[in-house]
Motif scaffolding. Structure first.
Motif, PDB file in Angstrom:
ATOM      1  N   VAL A   1     -16.985  -0.771   1.514  1.00 33.95           N
ATOM      2  CA  VAL A   1     -15.800   0.089   1.526  1.00 33.95           C
ATOM      3  C   VAL A   1     -16.070   1.328   0.679  1.00 33.95           C
ATOM      4  N   ILE A   2     -16.685   1.125  -0.484  1.00 32.99           N
ATOM      5  CA  ILE A   2     -16.938   2.267  -1.378  1.00 32.99           C
ATOM      6  C   ILE A   2     -17.990   3.203  -0.764  1.00 32.99           C
TER       7      ILE A   2
ATOM      8  N   GLY B   1      -1.009   4.568  -0.097  1.00 32.19           N
ATOM      9  CA  GLY B   1      -1.984   3.972   0.804  1.00 32.19           C
ATOM     10  C   GLY B   1      -3.167   3.320   0.125  1.00 32.19           C
TER      11      GLY B   1
ATOM     12  N   MET C   1     -14.917  10.853  -4.121  1.00 31.06           N
ATOM     13  CA  MET C   1     -14.178  11.999  -3.612  1.00 31.06           C
ATOM     14  C   MET C   1     -15.098  13.099  -3.099  1.00 31.06           C
TER      15      MET C   1
ATOM     16  N   MET D   1     -13.911  10.153  -8.904  1.00 31.64           N
ATOM     17  CA  MET D   1     -12.478  10.460  -8.842  1.00 31.64           C
ATOM     18  C   MET D   1     -11.686   9.377  -8.108  1.00 31.64           C
ATOM     19  N   CYS D   2     -12.136   8.175  -8.256  1.00 30.76           N
ATOM     20  CA  CYS D   2     -11.431   7.037  -7.675  1.00 30.76           C
ATOM     21  C   CYS D   2      -9.998   7.002  -8.210  1.00 30.76           C
TER      22      CYS D   2
ATOM     23  N   TRP E   1      -7.122  -8.736  -1.674  1.00 28.67           N
ATOM     24  CA  TRP E   1      -8.102  -7.829  -1.072  1.00 28.67           C
ATOM     25  C   TRP E   1      -7.686  -7.462   0.323  1.00 28.67           C
ATOM     26  N   ARG E   2      -7.752  -6.200   0.624  1.00 28.38           N
ATOM     27  CA  ARG E   2      -7.362  -5.757   1.949  1.00 28.38           C
ATOM     28  C   ARG E   2      -8.379  -6.221   2.979  1.00 28.38           C
ATOM     29  N   PHE E   3      -9.628  -6.201   2.612  1.00 30.39           N
ATOM     30  CA  PHE E   3     -10.642  -6.536   3.605  1.00 30.39           C
ATOM     31  C   PHE E   3     -11.269  -7.878   3.285  1.00 30.39           C
TER      32      PHE E   3
ATOM     33  N   CYS F   1      -6.677   8.288  -6.522  1.00 30.12           N
ATOM     34  CA  CYS F   1      -5.890   7.455  -5.595  1.00 30.12           C
ATOM     35  C   CYS F   1      -5.579   6.077  -6.177  1.00 30.12           C
ATOM     36  N   HIS F   2      -6.583   5.505  -6.863  1.00 29.34           N
ATOM     37  CA  HIS F   2      -6.402   4.125  -7.333  1.00 29.34           C
ATOM     38  C   HIS F   2      -5.823   4.046  -8.742  1.00 29.34           C
TER      39      HIS F   2
ATOM     40  N   ASN G   1      -6.613   6.790   3.907  1.00 27.72           N
ATOM     41  CA  ASN G   1      -7.879   7.530   3.900  1.00 27.72           C
ATOM     42  C   ASN G   1      -8.575   7.361   2.572  1.00 27.72           C
ATOM     43  N   MET G   2      -9.802   6.930   2.656  1.00 24.23           N
ATOM     44  CA  MET G   2     -10.622   6.871   1.445  1.00 24.23           C
ATOM     45  C   MET G   2     -11.977   7.472   1.795  1.00 24.23           C
ATOM     46  N   PRO G   3     -12.395   8.481   1.022  1.00 22.61           N
ATOM     47  CA  PRO G   3     -13.685   9.114   1.332  1.00 22.61           C
ATOM     48  C   PRO G   3     -14.841   8.166   1.041  1.00 22.61           C
TER      49      PRO G   3
ATOM     50  N   LEU H   1       0.833  -1.198   0.000  1.00 21.61           N
ATOM     51  CA  LEU H   1       0.000   0.000   0.000  1.00 21.61           C
ATOM     52  C   LEU H   1       0.872   1.253   0.000  1.00 21.61           C
TER      53      LEU H   1
HETATM   54  C1  HEC Z   1      -8.366   9.697  -1.342  1.00 13.23           C
HETATM   55  C2  HEC Z   1      -7.932   8.489  -1.948  1.00 13.23           C
HETATM   56  C3  HEC Z   1      -9.000   7.484  -2.374  1.00 13.23           C
HETATM   57  C4  HEC Z   1     -10.066   7.668  -3.181  1.00 13.23           C
HETATM   58  C5  HEC Z   1     -10.540   8.958  -3.837  1.00 13.23           C
HETATM   59  C6  HEC Z   1     -10.709   6.390  -3.320  1.00 13.23           C
HETATM   60  N1  HEC Z   1     -10.046   5.446  -2.628  1.00 13.23           N
HETATM   61 FE1  HEC Z   1     -10.502   3.509  -2.517  1.00 13.23          FE
HETATM   62  N2  HEC Z   1      -9.055   3.216  -1.145  1.00 13.23           N
HETATM   63  C7  HEC Z   1      -8.214   4.205  -0.691  1.00 13.23           C
HETATM   64  C8  HEC Z   1      -7.472   3.714   0.429  1.00 13.23           C
HETATM   65  C9  HEC Z   1      -6.438   4.465   1.212  1.00 13.23           C
HETATM   66  C10 HEC Z   1      -7.930   2.392   0.640  1.00 13.23           C
HETATM   67  C11 HEC Z   1      -7.594   1.468   1.778  1.00 13.23           C
HETATM   68  C12 HEC Z   1      -6.353   0.758   1.625  1.00 13.23           C
HETATM   69  C13 HEC Z   1      -6.098   0.016   2.912  1.00 13.23           C
HETATM   70  O1  HEC Z   1      -6.215   0.584   3.989  1.00 13.23           O
HETATM   71  O2  HEC Z   1      -5.794  -1.127   2.797  1.00 13.23           O
HETATM   72  C14 HEC Z   1      -8.902   2.124  -0.369  1.00 13.23           C
HETATM   73  C15 HEC Z   1      -9.541   0.907  -0.498  1.00 13.23           C
HETATM   74  C16 HEC Z   1     -10.468   0.644  -1.480  1.00 13.23           C
HETATM   75  C17 HEC Z   1     -11.070  -0.639  -1.715  1.00 13.23           C
HETATM   76  C18 HEC Z   1     -10.783  -1.899  -0.917  1.00 13.23           C
HETATM   77  C19 HEC Z   1      -9.727  -2.674  -1.631  1.00 13.23           C
HETATM   78  C20 HEC Z   1      -9.375  -3.979  -0.991  1.00 13.23           C
HETATM   79  O3  HEC Z   1      -8.323  -4.495  -1.375  1.00 13.23           O
HETATM   80  O4  HEC Z   1     -10.100  -4.501  -0.143  1.00 13.23           O
HETATM   81  C21 HEC Z   1     -11.886  -0.503  -2.774  1.00 13.23           C
HETATM   82  C22 HEC Z   1     -12.752  -1.590  -3.391  1.00 13.23           C
HETATM   83  C23 HEC Z   1     -11.834   0.869  -3.209  1.00 13.23           C
HETATM   84  N3  HEC Z   1     -10.929   1.528  -2.403  1.00 13.23           N
HETATM   85  C24 HEC Z   1     -12.536   1.374  -4.259  1.00 13.23           C
HETATM   86  C25 HEC Z   1     -12.630   2.742  -4.489  1.00 13.23           C
HETATM   87  C26 HEC Z   1     -13.559   3.332  -5.430  1.00 13.23           C
HETATM   88  C27 HEC Z   1     -14.511   2.544  -6.307  1.00 13.23           C
HETATM   89  C28 HEC Z   1     -13.379   4.662  -5.341  1.00 13.23           C
HETATM   90  C29 HEC Z   1     -14.152   5.758  -6.052  1.00 13.23           C
HETATM   91  C30 HEC Z   1     -15.560   5.712  -5.850  1.00 13.23           C
HETATM   92  C31 HEC Z   1     -12.328   4.911  -4.393  1.00 13.23           C
HETATM   93  N4  HEC Z   1     -11.905   3.726  -3.898  1.00 13.23           N
HETATM   94  C32 HEC Z   1     -11.836   6.165  -4.076  1.00 13.23           C
HETATM   95  C33 HEC Z   1      -8.072   5.467  -1.187  1.00 13.23           C
HETATM   96  C34 HEC Z   1      -8.995   6.083  -2.019  1.00 13.23           C
END
Ligand code: HEC
Ligand code: HEC
Length: 302
Positions: free
Chosen positions: A252-253, A231, A175, A215-216, A240-242, A219-220, A169-171, A150
């Motif tokens: 998570v989303i 991160g 976003m 805006m996924c 998968w993290r979770f 970060c992704h 941090n993930m919102p 990560l």
């Molecule tokens: C600000 C940055 C950010 C944004 C924007 C973001 N994510 Fe994330 N996402 C993260 C982080 C940080 C993690 C957690 C990673 C961890 O702690 O293991 C995460 C984890 C996840 C996971 C879990 C993955 C796993 O392996 O279990 C998913 C699914 C995911 N994000 C999907 C999305 C989607 C879809 C969007 C847009 C709707 C999104 N993320 C927007 C930062 C972000």
């Protein structure tokens, strides 16, 4: 038996078996008698010298002996000698660990092996509760023994993770926090498609659009793979993290990771915090480096 004694003058007791097997009445040899009396003297000596006799008042007390000797004290003294010996023996190496950067430690085979060998107990005490034995991972705690990072898998990044901790941090709901339930559903399907390599199928076009709207990609990454380690999880692999089930991914989303409102975690958000170990570890200056080197070689150090 006793009535007939063919050897009346040899000093036998008159007990004779099998016609000629006699019991004689000789005094024990002198050496034997001396040891016998010496034994008595030793008993008195031991009784006075060592803790010996339990007292009868059920207090667990006993006579302490003239010198106050106890087995546990002797053990502790011996153990201290061993500890001092180890400290002296490895003082050079410990000094080198303290003085060198993790990158340099890694280059020095001898020192690297020493750091790894002396990390196992430390890792068991401070890390395994979350990351599993040997870094094999636990539900919600990342595997350290693979090459999926990560926060980055080079030695400096690993050291920083351990030293300062990490908070992903993930919102929630994208976003801007403005995704509808329907959009969350379709982006969930898109994320699963990403992990299965089917993201370009036309049937996931709607989800792909939501991925952009939310805006996924900030970060992704545009294709589900973070452009730089900060991160966010890689969504294109099967790690998968979770959890890999759709409901968990959707949650998570919908609720994000470590999302707080007024200082409290919002309902349903994932909590994922790597504590900072620079204050938690004893002798942290050296031990953070040691564990960084150890973690780096678990499987996926870069
Ligand atoms: C600000 C940055 C950010 C944004 C924007 C973001 N994510 Fe994330 N996402 C993260 C982080 C940080 C993690 C957690 C990673 C961890 O702690 O293991 C995460 C984890 C996840 C996971 C879990 C993955 C796993 O392996 O279990 C998913 C699914 C995911 N994000 C999907 C999305 C989607 C879809 C969007 C847009 C709707 C999104 N993320 C927007 C930062 C972000
Ligand atoms: C209380 C639980 C907990 C303990 C104890 C803990 N960790 Fe972590 N660690 C985490 C969590 C949770 C994450 C993931 C953080 C995130 O999702 O951003 C993490 C992340 C990491 C990372 C970054 C992984 C990556 O993929 O980039 C490293 C390296 C790490 N831990 C090493 C250690 C070491 C070494 C120890 C022992 C000194 C340790 N951790 C102890 C919970 C813990």
């Amino acid at each position: 038996m006793a009535g007939h004694n063919p050897w009346p003058d040899e000093g036998n007791t008159g007990h004779i078996w099998d016609e000629d097997l006699r019991e004689l009445d000789n005094p024990p040899p002198l050496w034997w008698m001396l040891s016998f009396y010496a034994g008595f003297i030793m008993i008195i000596f031991y009784t006075l010298y060592y803790p010996t006799i339990p007292l009868t008042n059920n207090s667990g007390e006993f006579t302490k002996g003239l010198t106050g000797w106890t087995a546990i004290e002797e053990y502790n003294e011996d153990f201290q000698v061993l500890k001092d010996w180890r400290v002296a023996k490895f003082a050079d190496k410990e000094e080198q660990l303290a003085a060198m950067s993790v990158a340099d430690i890694l280059k020095d085979d001898d020192l690297r092996q020493y750091a790894v060998a002396t990390s196992k107990v430390l890792f068991g005490d401070y890390c395994a509760a979350c990351h599993g034995a040997g870094g094999a991972g636990n539900p919600s705690f990342p595997v350290l023994a693979d090459d999926d990072w990560l926060w980055g898998g080079n030695i400096a990044q690993i050291e920083a993770s351990i030293k300062n901790g990490r908070i992903g941090n993930m919102p929630a709901k994208g976003m801007m926090g403005n995704l509808t339930d329907e959009e969350i559903d379709s982006v969930t399907d898109y994320v699963i498609a990403l992990s299965e390599g089917k993201a370009n199928d036309a049937s996931f076009a709607a989800g792909k659009a939501v991925y952009a709207k939310g805006m996924c990609l900030a970060c992704h990454g545009p294709m589900g793979k973070p452009l730089a380690p900060a991160g966010a999880a890689n969504l294109t692999d099967q790690v998968w993290r979770f959890s890999s089930d759709r409901q968990t991914i959707r949650n998570v989303i919908a609720h994000g990771v470590n999302v707080k409102k007024n200082g409290e975690y919002i309902e349903g958000t994932r909590q994922a915090i790597m504590p900072a170990f620079k204050e938690r570890l004893p002798n942290a200056d050296v031990n953070v480096k040691r564990l960084a080197v150890y973690t780096h070689q678990l499987g996926g150090g870069q």
